[in-house]
Design a protein around this motif. Structure first.
Motif, PDB file in Angstrom:
ATOM      1  N   LYS A  76       0.767  -1.216  -0.080  1.00 20.93           N
ATOM      2  CA  LYS A  76      -0.024  -0.001   0.297  1.00 20.93           C
ATOM      3  C   LYS A  76       0.667   1.459   0.006  1.00 20.93           C
ATOM      4  O   LYS A  76       0.369   2.160  -0.678  1.00 20.93           O
ATOM      5  CB  LYS A  76      -1.214  -0.158   1.151  1.00 20.93           C
ATOM      6  CG  LYS A  76      -1.955   1.128   1.059  1.00 20.93           C
ATOM      7  CD  LYS A  76      -2.720   1.071   2.325  1.00 20.93           C
ATOM      8  CE  LYS A  76      -3.918   2.282   2.424  1.00 20.93           C
ATOM      9  NZ  LYS A  76      -4.768   2.253   3.346  1.00 20.93           N
ATOM     10  N   LYS A  80       1.062   3.481  -3.309  1.00 14.65           N
ATOM     11  CA  LYS A  80      -0.044   4.623  -3.302  1.00 14.65           C
ATOM     12  C   LYS A  80      -0.026   5.582  -4.067  1.00 14.65           C
ATOM     13  O   LYS A  80      -0.732   6.257  -5.112  1.00 14.65           O
ATOM     14  CB  LYS A  80       0.049   5.332  -1.938  1.00 14.65           C
ATOM     15  CG  LYS A  80      -0.934   6.012  -1.764  1.00 14.65           C
ATOM     16  CD  LYS A  80      -0.968   6.635  -0.029  1.00 14.65           C
ATOM     17  CE  LYS A  80      -1.901   7.739   0.307  1.00 14.65           C
ATOM     18  NZ  LYS A  80      -1.875   8.071   1.619  1.00 14.65           N
ATOM     19  N   PHE A  83      -0.555   5.022  -8.120  1.00 11.23           N
ATOM     20  CA  PHE A  83      -1.845   4.918  -8.395  1.00 11.23           C
ATOM     21  C   PHE A  83      -2.601   6.187  -8.371  1.00 11.23           C
ATOM     22  O   PHE A  83      -3.460   6.784  -9.276  1.00 11.23           O
ATOM     23  CB  PHE A  83      -2.697   4.030  -7.393  1.00 11.23           C
ATOM     24  CG  PHE A  83      -2.312   2.474  -7.833  1.00 11.23           C
ATOM     25  CD1 PHE A  83      -3.024   1.955  -9.079  1.00 11.23           C
ATOM     26  CD2 PHE A  83      -1.727   1.597  -7.139  1.00 11.23           C
ATOM     27  CE1 PHE A  83      -2.827   0.597  -9.374  1.00 11.23           C
ATOM     28  CE2 PHE A  83      -1.481   0.176  -7.512  1.00 11.23           C
ATOM     29  CZ  PHE A  83      -2.103  -0.084  -8.370  1.00 11.23           C
ATOM     30  N   GLU A  84      -2.264   6.970  -7.406  1.00 12.99           N
ATOM     31  CA  GLU A  84      -2.874   8.489  -7.089  1.00 12.99           C
ATOM     32  C   GLU A  84      -2.256   9.328  -8.491  1.00 12.99           C
ATOM     33  O   GLU A  84      -3.044  10.186  -9.013  1.00 12.99           O
ATOM     34  CB  GLU A  84      -2.286   9.341  -6.070  1.00 12.99           C
ATOM     35  CG  GLU A  84      -2.637   8.631  -4.853  1.00 12.99           C
ATOM     36  CD  GLU A  84      -2.287   9.280  -3.664  1.00 12.99           C
ATOM     37  OE1 GLU A  84      -1.258  10.005  -3.607  1.00 12.99           O
ATOM     38  OE2 GLU A  84      -2.637   9.201  -2.371  1.00 12.99           O
ATOM     39  N   ILE A  88      -6.204   6.532 -10.162  1.00 12.63           N
ATOM     40  CA  ILE A  88      -6.574   5.414 -10.040  1.00 12.63           C
ATOM     41  C   ILE A  88      -6.906   5.078  -8.610  1.00 12.63           C
ATOM     42  O   ILE A  88      -6.093   5.319  -7.718  1.00 12.63           O
ATOM     43  CB  ILE A  88      -6.043   4.090 -10.716  1.00 12.63           C
ATOM     44  CG1 ILE A  88      -5.880   4.554 -12.259  1.00 12.63           C
ATOM     45  CG2 ILE A  88      -6.589   2.834 -10.420  1.00 12.63           C
ATOM     46  CD1 ILE A  88      -4.899   3.596 -12.877  1.00 12.63           C
ATOM     47  N   SER A  89      -8.084   4.540  -8.290  1.00 10.77           N
ATOM     48  CA  SER A  89      -8.416   4.177  -6.737  1.00 10.77           C
ATOM     49  C   SER A  89      -7.733   2.975  -6.396  1.00 10.77           C
ATOM     50  O   SER A  89      -7.641   1.964  -7.275  1.00 10.77           O
ATOM     51  CB  SER A  89      -9.757   4.056  -6.465  1.00 10.77           C
ATOM     52  OG  SER A  89     -10.096   3.416  -5.389  1.00 10.77           O
ATOM     53  N   PHE A  90      -7.134   2.857  -5.341  1.00  7.08           N
ATOM     54  CA  PHE A  90      -6.183   1.628  -4.954  1.00  7.08           C
ATOM     55  C   PHE A  90      -6.538   1.213  -3.460  1.00  7.08           C
ATOM     56  O   PHE A  90      -6.640   1.986  -2.617  1.00  7.08           O
ATOM     57  CB  PHE A  90      -4.584   1.943  -4.830  1.00  7.08           C
ATOM     58  CG  PHE A  90      -3.685   0.750  -4.640  1.00  7.08           C
ATOM     59  CD1 PHE A  90      -4.032  -0.773  -5.155  1.00  7.08           C
ATOM     60  CD2 PHE A  90      -2.693   1.020  -3.902  1.00  7.08           C
ATOM     61  CE1 PHE A  90      -3.383  -1.648  -4.592  1.00  7.08           C
ATOM     62  CE2 PHE A  90      -1.867  -0.220  -3.491  1.00  7.08           C
ATOM     63  CZ  PHE A  90      -2.340  -1.358  -3.945  1.00  7.08           C
ATOM     64  N   SER A  91      -7.047   0.038  -3.527  1.00  9.38           N
ATOM     65  CA  SER A  91      -7.645  -0.543  -2.256  1.00  9.38           C
ATOM     66  C   SER A  91      -7.211  -1.925  -1.725  1.00  9.38           C
ATOM     67  O   SER A  91      -6.864  -2.630  -2.907  1.00  9.38           O
ATOM     68  CB  SER A  91      -9.109  -0.407  -2.023  1.00  9.38           C
ATOM     69  OG  SER A  91      -9.990  -1.262  -3.016  1.00  9.38           O
ATOM     70  N   SER A 127      -8.461   4.181 -15.945  1.00  7.55           N
ATOM     71  CA  SER A 127      -9.119   4.802 -14.935  1.00  7.55           C
ATOM     72  C   SER A 127      -9.893   3.979 -14.153  1.00  7.55           C
ATOM     73  O   SER A 127      -9.951   2.661 -14.622  1.00  7.55           O
ATOM     74  CB  SER A 127     -10.150   5.956 -15.648  1.00  7.55           C
ATOM     75  OG  SER A 127     -11.141   5.144 -16.404  1.00  7.55           O
ATOM     76  N   PHE A 129     -10.267   1.639 -10.748  1.00  4.91           N
ATOM     77  CA  PHE A 129      -9.639   1.235  -9.459  1.00  4.91           C
ATOM     78  C   PHE A 129      -8.729  -0.328  -9.796  1.00  4.91           C
ATOM     79  O   PHE A 129      -9.160  -0.673 -10.810  1.00  4.91           O
ATOM     80  CB  PHE A 129     -10.928   0.594  -8.716  1.00  4.91           C
ATOM     81  CG  PHE A 129     -11.789  -0.566  -9.048  1.00  4.91           C
ATOM     82  CD1 PHE A 129     -11.304  -1.811  -8.890  1.00  4.91           C
ATOM     83  CD2 PHE A 129     -12.653  -0.419  -9.850  1.00  4.91           C
ATOM     84  CE1 PHE A 129     -11.840  -2.935  -9.272  1.00  4.91           C
ATOM     85  CE2 PHE A 129     -13.349  -1.581 -10.618  1.00  4.91           C
ATOM     86  CZ  PHE A 129     -13.190  -2.960  -9.887  1.00  4.91           C
ATOM     87  N   LYS A 131      -7.823  -3.306  -6.908  1.00  8.73           N
ATOM     88  CA  LYS A 131      -8.152  -3.681  -5.583  1.00  8.73           C
ATOM     89  C   LYS A 131      -7.749  -5.103  -5.434  1.00  8.73           C
ATOM     90  O   LYS A 131      -7.602  -6.079  -6.348  1.00  8.73           O
ATOM     91  CB  LYS A 131      -9.656  -3.940  -5.323  1.00  8.73           C
ATOM     92  CG  LYS A 131     -10.038  -4.486  -4.046  1.00  8.73           C
ATOM     93  CD  LYS A 131     -11.590  -4.666  -3.970  1.00  8.73           C
ATOM     94  CE  LYS A 131     -12.060  -5.367  -2.475  1.00  8.73           C
ATOM     95  NZ  LYS A 131     -13.365  -5.286  -2.422  1.00  8.73           N
ATOM     96  N   ASP A 152      -9.098  -5.326 -11.456  1.00 11.73           N
ATOM     97  CA  ASP A 152      -9.203  -3.912 -11.793  1.00 11.73           C
ATOM     98  C   ASP A 152     -10.081  -3.589 -12.731  1.00 11.73           C
ATOM     99  O   ASP A 152     -10.903  -4.520 -13.417  1.00 11.73           O
ATOM    100  CB  ASP A 152      -7.623  -3.613 -12.529  1.00 11.73           C
ATOM    101  CG  ASP A 152      -7.680  -4.613 -13.920  1.00 11.73           C
ATOM    102  OD1 ASP A 152      -8.506  -4.489 -14.669  1.00 11.73           O
ATOM    103  OD2 ASP A 152      -6.536  -5.311 -13.876  1.00 11.73           O
TER     104      ASP A 152
END
Length: 305
Positions: A76, A80, A83-84, A88-91, A127, A129, A131, A152
């Motif tokens: 993470k 981080k 991805f930012e 792109i959302s990264f979870s 674009s 996410f 995960k 993704d």
């Protein structure tokens, strides 16, 4: 060969990190280009060298306690900003069993699996996410089955039957970055080495999900993991004497420069194992960073004395 190839690349990337701290906007732009190209080149070289080792049967497992929660916390932090930067959302999610127990596995190979899948998702997701989901379940044999999913919302894969083939590249007009087509092939080989399986579900334009099942991992309850609290606290160093032993002068200076703004760290350097031992005996050294290959006495031999 791997040492000779990786050393100059790591030096270039290291100095790029230092230059990036400068205030000149133009320099930062130039360094960003050098850094991204260097990272891509290093990734390609690593893939080729790892694949060669796998093909020759030279890779074996180094079994040790592995804390998946700690690995995910590191990932993470490492990914981080990447991805930012792409918007792109990264979870990620994982169950309590993985925060409270270690399992017997090969941490280097587990990290390699995650890194290759995340790099692939980052490359092919324009674009949306990405995960990671990791869950551990205790089976009838009192061992842990670990299920990893990396999903993704990327461009998707039209033909999933060939993606694990050697040197098979995925092409898409929305993606300009190219590799050697070895990342997923390497992941599959490592998963099989761990007696696991990997499958993929994908729809063109809708995204992709890779699912890995690693069965029968021995649970090590005596090695309790520290629950990940989501924090990213900066590392604070206590006063210490650090010895850097490397026959490459640029590498020695690079590591010393990384600690230039750490007043609590005193740097000592040595260019071979003999010099390192002399400093260890006479300079009250707290931490030693050893290069593996050095003249007269290499790093591995120093650790045995």
């Amino acid at each position: 060969m791997s040492h000779e190839i990786r050393t100059p690349l790591n030096t270039i990337l290291g100095y790029c990190e230092l230059l990036k701290k400068s205030k000149e906007a133009d320099n930062i732009n130039y360094v960003d280009s050098i850094r991204s190209s260097g990272k891509l080149l290093l990734s390609l070289v690593n893939d080729v060298l790892d694949f060669s080792k796998i093909e020759k049967g030279c890779i074996s497992l180094n079994l040790e306690p592995v804390f998946y929660a700690s690995i995910l916390a590191d990932l993470k932090y490492q990914y981080k900003k990447r991805f930012e930067d792409k918007g792109i959302s990264f979870s990620m999610e994982f169950n309590d069993l993985l925060t409270k127990n270690a399992v017997l596995s090969d941490e280097v190979r587990i990290r390699q699996i995650f890194s290759n899948l995340l790099n692939n998702a980052l490359k092919f997701t324009v674009s949306g996410f990405v995960k990671i989901s990791v869950h551990g379940n205790v089976n009838i044999s009192e061992k842990m089955d670990i299920i990893i999913e990396v999903s993704d919302s990327g461009v998707g894969i039209e033909n999933t039957n060939i993606i694990f083939h050697d040197f098979e590249q995925l092409h898409n007009d929305e993606v300009s970055e190219r590799g050697f087509g070895l990342g997923l092939a390497i992941v599959k080989r490592i998963v099989e080495l761990l007696n696991g399986s990997i499958t993929v579900k994908s729809k063109k334009g809708k995204g992709t999900t890779f699912t890995i099942v690693l069965p029968d991992n021995k649970i090590l309850p005596e090695h309790k993991g520290k629950a990940y609290d989501g924090s990213e606290e900066r590392i604070k160093f206590h006063p210490a004497n650090l010895l850097v032993a490397d026959d490459n002068e640029k590498n020695r200076k690079l590591i010393a420069d990384y600690f230039i703004n750490q007043p609590n760290i005193n740097i000592f350097t040595a260019q071979n194992g003999n010099e390192a031992l002399e400093l260890i005996y006479n300079a009250d050294i707290d931490i030693v960073l050893l290069d593996i290959r050095m003249p007269f006495l290499d790093g591995a031999e120093v650790t045995k004395i």
